[in-house]
Scaffold this active site. Sequence first.
Site, PDB file in Angstrom:
ATOM      1  NE  ARG A 145       7.593  29.965 -14.151  1.00 28.06           N
ATOM      2  CZ  ARG A 145       8.833  30.431 -14.317  1.00 28.06           C
ATOM      3  NH1 ARG A 145       9.342  31.298 -13.459  1.00 28.06           N
ATOM      4  NH2 ARG A 145       9.559  30.057 -15.348  1.00 28.06           N
ATOM      5  CD  GLU A 193       4.847  36.749 -13.344  1.00 29.67           C
ATOM      6  OE1 GLU A 193       5.483  36.713 -14.417  1.00 29.67           O
ATOM      7  OE2 GLU A 193       5.256  36.228 -12.295  1.00 29.67           O
ATOM      8  CG  HIS A 212       9.115  37.000 -13.789  1.00 30.09           C
ATOM      9  ND1 HIS A 212       8.168  36.040 -14.007  1.00 30.09           N
ATOM     10  CD2 HIS A 212      10.298  36.340 -13.808  1.00 30.09           C
ATOM     11  CE1 HIS A 212       8.749  34.859 -14.153  1.00 30.09           C
ATOM     12  NE2 HIS A 212      10.063  35.017 -14.030  1.00 30.09           N
TER      13      HIS A 212
HETATM   14  P1  NAP Z   1      15.794  22.682 -10.140  1.00 33.07           P
HETATM   15  O1  NAP Z   1      17.275  22.575 -10.110  1.00 33.07           O
HETATM   16  O2  NAP Z   1      15.024  21.658 -10.887  1.00 33.07           O
HETATM   17  O3  NAP Z   1      15.292  22.751  -8.630  1.00 33.07           O
HETATM   18  C1  NAP Z   1      13.943  22.680  -8.297  1.00 33.07           C
HETATM   19  C2  NAP Z   1      13.830  22.152  -6.875  1.00 33.07           C
HETATM   20  O4  NAP Z   1      12.456  22.112  -6.528  1.00 33.07           O
HETATM   21  C3  NAP Z   1      14.404  20.762  -6.701  1.00 33.07           C
HETATM   22  O5  NAP Z   1      15.319  20.803  -5.648  1.00 33.07           O
HETATM   23  C4  NAP Z   1      13.204  19.882  -6.348  1.00 33.07           C
HETATM   24  O6  NAP Z   1      13.599  19.008  -5.303  1.00 33.07           O
HETATM   25  C5  NAP Z   1      12.187  20.895  -5.837  1.00 33.07           C
HETATM   26  N1  NAP Z   1      10.824  20.461  -6.134  1.00 33.07           N
HETATM   27  C6  NAP Z   1      10.329  20.066  -7.324  1.00 33.07           C
HETATM   28  N2  NAP Z   1       9.035  19.715  -7.197  1.00 33.07           N
HETATM   29  C7  NAP Z   1       8.727  19.900  -5.898  1.00 33.07           C
HETATM   30  C8  NAP Z   1       7.532  19.694  -5.141  1.00 33.07           C
HETATM   31  N3  NAP Z   1       6.409  19.239  -5.720  1.00 33.07           N
HETATM   32  N4  NAP Z   1       7.555  19.983  -3.826  1.00 33.07           N
HETATM   33  C9  NAP Z   1       8.677  20.448  -3.250  1.00 33.07           C
HETATM   34  N5  NAP Z   1       9.837  20.643  -3.906  1.00 33.07           N
HETATM   35  C10 NAP Z   1       9.853  20.376  -5.225  1.00 33.07           C
HETATM   36  O7  NAP Z   1      15.354  24.077 -10.757  1.00 33.07           O
HETATM   37  P2  NAP Z   1      16.108  25.488 -10.694  1.00 33.07           P
HETATM   38  O8  NAP Z   1      16.982  25.620 -11.862  1.00 33.07           O
HETATM   39  O9  NAP Z   1      16.659  25.700  -9.336  1.00 33.07           O
HETATM   40  O10 NAP Z   1      14.837  26.466 -10.921  1.00 33.07           O
HETATM   41  C11 NAP Z   1      13.756  26.424 -10.041  1.00 33.07           C
HETATM   42  C12 NAP Z   1      12.612  27.276 -10.520  1.00 33.07           C
HETATM   43  O11 NAP Z   1      12.876  28.647 -10.260  1.00 33.07           O
HETATM   44  C13 NAP Z   1      12.284  27.263 -12.016  1.00 33.07           C
HETATM   45  O12 NAP Z   1      11.584  26.103 -12.399  1.00 33.07           O
HETATM   46  C14 NAP Z   1      11.451  28.524 -12.162  1.00 33.07           C
HETATM   47  O13 NAP Z   1      10.093  28.251 -11.910  1.00 33.07           O
HETATM   48  C15 NAP Z   1      12.005  29.440 -11.065  1.00 33.07           C
HETATM   49  N6  NAP Z   1      12.781  30.556 -11.635  1.00 33.07           N
HETATM   50  C16 NAP Z   1      12.344  31.828 -11.482  1.00 33.07           C
HETATM   51  C17 NAP Z   1      13.083  32.866 -11.986  1.00 33.07           C
HETATM   52  C18 NAP Z   1      12.659  34.281 -11.809  1.00 33.07           C
HETATM   53  O14 NAP Z   1      12.990  35.108 -12.657  1.00 33.07           O
HETATM   54  N7  NAP Z   1      11.949  34.621 -10.745  1.00 33.07           N
HETATM   55  C19 NAP Z   1      14.251  32.637 -12.696  1.00 33.07           C
HETATM   56  C20 NAP Z   1      14.675  31.330 -12.835  1.00 33.07           C
HETATM   57  C21 NAP Z   1      13.935  30.284 -12.293  1.00 33.07           C
HETATM   58  P3  NAP Z   1      13.050  17.499  -5.223  1.00 33.07           P
HETATM   59  O15 NAP Z   1      13.230  16.918  -6.599  1.00 33.07           O
HETATM   60  O16 NAP Z   1      13.903  16.880  -4.171  1.00 33.07           O
HETATM   61  O17 NAP Z   1      11.617  17.637  -4.825  1.00 33.07           O
HETATM   62  C1  8YV Z   2      12.837  34.108 -17.483  1.00 33.33           C
HETATM   63  C2  8YV Z   2      12.401  32.621 -15.496  1.00 33.33           C
HETATM   64  O1  8YV Z   2      13.824  34.944 -17.921  1.00 33.33           O
HETATM   65  O2  8YV Z   2      14.122  31.132 -16.101  1.00 33.33           O
HETATM   66  C3  8YV Z   2      12.967  31.251 -15.670  1.00 33.33           C
HETATM   67  O3  8YV Z   2      12.271  30.280 -15.342  1.00 33.33           O
HETATM   68  O4  8YV Z   2      11.392  32.782 -14.909  1.00 33.33           O
HETATM   69  C4  8YV Z   2      13.133  33.812 -16.024  1.00 33.33           C
HETATM   70  O5  8YV Z   2      14.497  33.626 -15.899  1.00 33.33           O
HETATM   71  C5  8YV Z   2      11.575  34.820 -17.753  1.00 33.33           C
HETATM   72  O6  8YV Z   2      10.488  34.017 -17.486  1.00 33.33           O
HETATM   73  C6  8YV Z   2      11.537  35.278 -19.210  1.00 33.33           C
HETATM   74  O7  8YV Z   2      11.309  34.224 -20.084  1.00 33.33           O
END
Ligand code: NAP
Ligand code: 8YV
Length: 324
Positions: free
Chosen positions: A233, A262, A280
Amino acid sequence: MAEFETLMMTRMPPLVVEGLTSVCTLHKLWDAADRERALAELAPRVRAIATAAGGERLDGAAMARFPNLKIVASFGVGYDHVDAAWAGAHGVVVTNTPDVLNDEVADTAMGLILCTVRQLPQADRFVRAGRWLEGPFPLTGSLRGRTLGILGLGRIGRTIARRAEAFGMRVVYHGRRPQHDVSYPYAPTPSALAQACDILVAITPGGADTHHIVNADVLEALGPNGIFINVARGSVCDQDALIAALRDRKILSAGLDVFADEPKVPRDLLEMEHVVLLPHVGSGTNHTRDAMSRLVVDNIASFIRSGAPLTPVAETPWPPAGAG
Ligand code: NAP
Ligand code: 8YV
């Protein structure tokens, strides 16, 4: 089925609209001529809200307008736009769309890594500008011998790690605690992680806990040959500090899929040749967005059918803590 009314806060993919229309009465707030009037009229009847990451913020005050609200189903795995703690304390379950997007987002991260290290977008621009006729494109950095630092070794972070291993990279990681089922070295702080790697990928949730955890000190620790990739993010990184670090060549490059405000991207970044910028699109394929759409619908459908959502977030476990 007793009438179950769902409010869609923001425009969502057709598959979500069609799916929800087949299981409940769907009201599209984004279609209403007078939004406030529609809200006032519908609020007492709404039992579910469908919304999306990146859509408007659903804080406690916003959810409190719906006295019979039972479930908020969000499109996207990140749910920093929903006050899930408030929901948990008020008997509202929040669902997201985990796992179905891991591969897509990990692919995007690897794409940004390859684009920044090998300067692929710059090489493309070089060919289009006819500059190849004047001489070869300069040699670039390489992934050979590089270490990837993963900030947030969760579902997507682990998927990125497996890809990085296949590319022959070493992997180190930081999270709030070490994970005992992986062999990657653990770095105790974001700065220690930056110091231990060549390429730092942020893939944590957004929100207050991770606000600006990538700051000027972390970028300084990454160093002049370091590359920062953000697929988490925009709030995770201090964007002004990042711009300063890129301008002053304190880091080599950055690959960014997410930004502080964004879809606004600061002119400073737009004008830099040594960054790669994406709008994004981490999960942005038909395949994965369809899977995310189905999971939004399935969560509400399952809730209507049995009272149990499929993928509740950590703050709103199901069954609720202490129940039966
Ligand atoms: P997840 O399985 O919950 O993994 C998040 C990781 O972040 C966990 O390993 C957690 O480890 C760590 N974490 C949480 N709080 C933290 C902190 N304060 N300091 C350091 N590490 C921390 O989530 P995910 O499914 O992998 O998704 C992660 C994130 O990716 C989403 O929440 C979203 O913001 C982002 N995302 C972006 C896109 C995009 O389109 N760019 C798409 C999908 C997701 P610990 O619990 O050990 O700290
Ligand atoms: C979303 C994302 O698709 O899953 C998330 O956290 O950031 C993306 O995969 C996007 O934000 C549209 O809602």
